[in-house]
Design a protein around this motif. Sequence first.
Motif, PDB file in Angstrom:
ATOM      1  N   LEU A  25       0.869  -1.185   0.000  1.00 55.68           N
ATOM      2  CA  LEU A  25       0.000   0.000   0.000  1.00 55.68           C
ATOM      3  C   LEU A  25       0.903   1.232   0.000  1.00 55.68           C
ATOM      4  O   LEU A  25       1.195   1.810   1.042  1.00 55.68           O
ATOM      5  CB  LEU A  25      -0.929  -0.026   1.218  1.00 55.68           C
ATOM      6  N   LYS A  44      -6.341   6.000   0.753  1.00 60.74           N
ATOM      7  CA  LYS A  44      -6.958   4.676   0.773  1.00 60.74           C
ATOM      8  C   LYS A  44      -7.970   4.480  -0.352  1.00 60.74           C
ATOM      9  O   LYS A  44      -8.347   3.356  -0.662  1.00 60.74           O
ATOM     10  CB  LYS A  44      -7.602   4.404   2.130  1.00 60.74           C
ATOM     11  N   TRP A  79      -6.540   2.173  -2.931  1.00 62.49           N
ATOM     12  CA  TRP A  79      -6.170   0.799  -2.563  1.00 62.49           C
ATOM     13  C   TRP A  79      -7.134  -0.212  -3.165  1.00 62.49           C
ATOM     14  O   TRP A  79      -8.351  -0.013  -3.149  1.00 62.49           O
ATOM     15  CB  TRP A  79      -6.179   0.628  -1.048  1.00 62.49           C
ATOM     16  N   ASP A 120      -4.447  -5.610  -2.857  1.00 60.13           N
ATOM     17  CA  ASP A 120      -3.303  -4.975  -2.191  1.00 60.13           C
ATOM     18  C   ASP A 120      -3.479  -4.963  -0.670  1.00 60.13           C
ATOM     19  O   ASP A 120      -2.524  -5.178   0.081  1.00 60.13           O
ATOM     20  CB  ASP A 120      -3.128  -3.537  -2.692  1.00 60.13           C
TER      21      ASP A 120
END
Length: 207
Positions: free
Chosen positions: A76, A81, A84, A88
């Motif tokens: 990451l 976020k 993401w 991952d």
Amino acid sequence: MASVVDDINAYSYLYPSELPSKKLVFKWVESRKPERYSSAAPLSPDARLRIVSERVDIIDNLIISVTIGPPNSQFLKSKDKGTWTAKDVADSVLADKAALRITSSQRMSESSVLDTHASEVDGEPYWYYEYLIRKSPTKSAQESNIYRHYVASTAERDGYLYSLNASTLSKQWKVMGPLLEKAASSFRLLPPTEDYVPPYKDPWRFW
């Protein structure tokens, strides 16, 4: 299904209490009561990923645990976020989930991710993944007992990943899998109360 609310770490989830179609009542034991991140048991030598609560049903070979740990920057790389992927996130959590002093790539070979997806709940991303972990290194072990089958849900708060992992033996997945999937999909981070202890608080405390 019955519910669990952990005010210390501010999350909740549902877990199976009985299966009427099989006349089965689960015999859960709270093997680790909820505790703050700073005093929780580490899952890896670097103590990044820690198990903050766990319940087991030894008779039916079921385990549901909640872990907290920082994202692994190897997988990451972005702080955002929103970028993401579930794969991952799964790789980040699984790379830190080992009690052996081995490299991340060796840890990854112990596990294989079967399926991943992401969804939004109340505007927050939740990442879901299903994986197998080889739990017996010997070839003499029965094939059906070699793997544990997991389903997991992860969410992020305050720079830490909160993950619920639910598992059973592979041979039991057909019956138990749908129940464990319900548990994983029910996992929610809750608005913190005055009892909430963020993971970054008192990192030096072990009591």
